[in-house]
Design an enzyme around this catalytic site. Structure first.
Site, PDB file in Angstrom:
ATOM      1  N   SER A 127      -6.294-130.663  59.691  1.00  8.20           N
ATOM      2  CA  SER A 127      -7.010-130.634  58.410  1.00  8.20           C
ATOM      3  C   SER A 127      -6.116-131.130  57.276  1.00  8.20           C
ATOM      4  CB  SER A 127      -7.527-129.217  58.157  1.00  8.20           C
ATOM      5  OG  SER A 127      -8.376-129.170  57.045  1.00  8.20           O
ATOM      6  N   ASP A 185     -10.905-133.768  52.140  1.00  8.50           N
ATOM      7  CA  ASP A 185      -9.581-133.610  52.732  1.00  8.50           C
ATOM      8  C   ASP A 185      -9.516-134.489  53.985  1.00  8.50           C
ATOM      9  OD1 ASP A 185     -11.245-132.106  54.383  1.00  8.50           O
ATOM     10  OD2 ASP A 185      -9.789-130.506  54.674  1.00  8.50           O
ATOM     11  N   ASP A 215      -9.754-134.288  57.203  1.00  8.11           N
ATOM     12  CA  ASP A 215     -10.742-134.226  58.286  1.00  8.11           C
ATOM     13  C   ASP A 215     -12.166-134.102  57.742  1.00  8.11           C
ATOM     14  OD1 ASP A 215     -10.368-131.534  57.498  1.00  8.11           O
ATOM     15  OD2 ASP A 215     -10.917-130.783  59.472  1.00  8.11           O
ATOM     16  N   ASP A 274     -13.857-131.917  56.056  1.00  5.65           N
ATOM     17  CA  ASP A 274     -14.692-130.714  56.041  1.00  5.65           C
ATOM     18  C   ASP A 274     -14.636-129.991  54.689  1.00  5.65           C
ATOM     19  OD1 ASP A 274     -12.141-129.637  56.290  1.00  5.65           O
ATOM     20  OD2 ASP A 274     -12.674-128.232  57.881  1.00  5.65           O
TER      21      ASP A 274
END
Length: 568
Positions: free
Chosen positions: A145, A301, A303, A305
């Site tokens: 992440s 961000d 990734d 999410d």
């Protein structure tokens, strides 16, 4: 050389980490070796996350293979249909992520489990969507992440499309421990293909997610989108392609991507820390917005999410909205646009309580959970009924989910929803700041803050100290109610005690008699105390907004300083 190190070297399939470990042995780096072999990287409700390197306390190919075998064996144990239902696997743009994803796929296929593997990098919400879309038994995303470049992770979704929660986390962990002592199967991606156990997920898969969002009623408010201009950054992550497509699908033609941060690059060369909350992380997208005089500067961000946004002010500067402000704006917008039966919204215990007040004002249903999106979506599934379908949930750390296309936080759908919200305001001659002020005038000005306190190593648990001698006031404000989540009970100042419908957790929540709130949450991994503060300042339609804001900020500063001093 210790037996543990020898065994590791014999099992590790990666020549790079074998060489790294051998160099530590040759250099007699005992403290480093001890740290890497003192424990195994813990598998919890977010799966695995850690620094990439050699040894069981690091992220590497061997740890991934053993983790995937443990997951696979647990799935087969829990449901005999898991092999045919399969597991969806995707990965982010970090240097090792593709290899880790392929290793996980190989190990699952070695157990006879079908694997759906993305052909290229995938946003985390797309993989979460894929679990239900493909009716799979589970999902895996190889991602760290918004953590620094040295990290990677292994995130697991259950068959309901939400992150795993107890008892699955501990059940998988037990199987991983067994897999770490068993011989590893010799099995590769090619073997999985030849056995008919590997399904490649190509562009059709990504377009299925795109179509699902485009047909969502909650993302169909096409109110003069051409009037809104926005800048966007994927922050060297995997969100750009779909973000740009989804915005174009919704009619937004004035979208300006930050070219230097558009392509996946796990080194994150233009940011010190690829988290939109960190100082400086939004600098390039704000500069891009300023260049085009855009209304919004938006970010996902790495990734994709999470979602962050800075909004242009009357003076022409850009100001970041807090996670709570975005959550409140989206919650208010969706509650006033959704059909009456889609009215279930929720937040976590450390997020603002303003969403609850908004929900009450429109007779919607509200729920609250422990910290973490895994709780928000799993609890939402339990609580929704035919007359109260899930609508929206958020946590203050920039996580939002709009509707049930994805049962996890989704920065892409949040981006589209926030753009549509802003476009509608523009069509009415209003700004995001006008809307926030309007909400505050109706319900009160809510401001939130978080502070962490470092504790002495070995000091007694502060939660136990507070429970042994319960405070009756904080910063001169009386404590009206204390929620002790360790015992799942609510203690009123008049002596009344009520049960709390939340899993046990070492958290104390103090509701003060002026409407303020203090949440005390000891860290489970380090000597640190996390404190969350909320101040509510009453506000009438005649009050000057700036004056009320100053009063609220003064009250917040007073509350923080006096509370922290009381814990010293």
């Amino acid at each position: 050389m210790s037996p543990e190190v020898s065994t590791w070297l014999a099992r590790d399939p990666d020549p790079g980490t074998r060489e790294e470990l051998q160099q530590l042995v040759d250099a007699n780096c005992q403290s480093e070796l001890a740290e890497r072999f003192s424990s195994r990287l813990a598998f919890g409700t977010a799966g695995l996350r850690g620094i990439v390197g050699a040894g069981p306390n690091r992220m590497n190919r061997l740890v991934i293979q053993e983790t995937a075998l443990g997951l696979g064996k647990y799935l087969l144990q829990e449901n005999t249909q898991s092999a045919s239902k399969g597991v969806v696997i995707g990965y982010d743009g970090r240097p090792d992520s593709r290899q880790f994803a392929h290793d996980a796929a190989s190990m699952l296929a070695s157990l006879g489990i079908r694997v759906y593997l993305t052909e290229k990098e995938a946003p985390t919400p797309v993989v979460a969507f894929g679990v239900r879309h493909l009716n799979a038994a589970a999902g895996v995303v190889v991602t760290a992440s918004h953590n620094p470049p040295a990290y990677n992770g292994f995130k697991v979704y259950w068959g309901n499309g939400a992150q795993i929660i107890p008892p699955h986390d501990s059940g998988i962990a037990q199987q991983i421990d067994i897999a770490a002592t068993d011989p590893l199967p010799v099995y590769a991606i090619g073997d999985a293909e030849r056995a008919g156990l590997l399904v490649w997920l190509n562009d059709d898969f990504y377009m299925a997610y795109r179509k699902a969002l485009n047909t969502s009623v909650l993302l169909s408010n096409h109110n003069e989108p051409e009037a809104l201009s926005l800048a966007y950054t994927a922050m060297h992550g995997v969100g750009a392609e779909l973000a740009e497509l989804l915005l174009a699908d919704a009619g937004f033609s004035k979208v300006y991507s930050v070219a230097a941060q558009r392509e996946p690059d796990g080194r994150f060369p233009t940011v010190n820390f690829p988290n939109p909350e960190e100082p400086g992380a939004m600098d390039l997208v704000i500069a891009e917005a300023d260049k085009h005089q855009a209304m919004l500067a938006c970010a996902n961000d790495p990734d994709a999410d999470r979602f962050a946004v800075a909004v242009r002010t009357e003076e022409g500067a850009y100001q970041m909205l807090t996670g709570d402000q975005v959550g409140v704006l989206l919650g208010h917008y969706l509650l006033t646009h959704a059909v009456p039966t889609q009215n279930l919204v929720g937040t976590t215990i450390v997020s603002s309580t303003l969403l609850e007040k908004i929900a009450e004002s429109v007779e919607a249903s509200y729920f609250q959970t422990l910290t973490g999106f895994k709780w928000l979506t799993n609890v939402a599934m339990e609580k929704q009924t035919d007359d109260s379908q899930f609508l929206f949930a958020y946590e203050e750390a920039l996580g939002y989910t709009v509707g049930n296309v994805v049962w996890d936080k989704d920065g892409l759908s949040a981006l589209v929803a926030f753009a549509q919200l802003t476009a509608e305001l523009i069509a009415k001659g209003k700004t995001v700041w006008d809307q926030l002020e309007s909400i505050y005038r109706e319900h009160g000005l809510y401001i939130n803050a978080q502070r962490s306190i470092a504790l002495q190593q070995g000091s007694p648990p502060i939660g136990d100290t507070l429970r042994a001698t319960p405070p009756t006031q904080i910063a001169g404000r009386g404590i009206a109610i204390t929620d002790d989540l360790k015992v799942s009970q609510r203690f009123h100042a008049d002596g009344m005690v009520e049960p709390i419908d939340l899993p046990p957790s070492d958290v104390l929540i103090y509701h003060l008699d002026d409407g303020s709130r203090v949440v005390v949450r000891p860290s489970g991994t380090e000597p640190k105390l996390k404190c969350y503060y909320e101040v509510v300042e009453a506000m009438s339609h005649e009050d000057c907004f700036n004056h009320v804001q100053v009063r609220a900020e003064e009250a917040m500063n007073d509350l923080i300083s006096k509370h922290q001093a009381s814990l010293a």
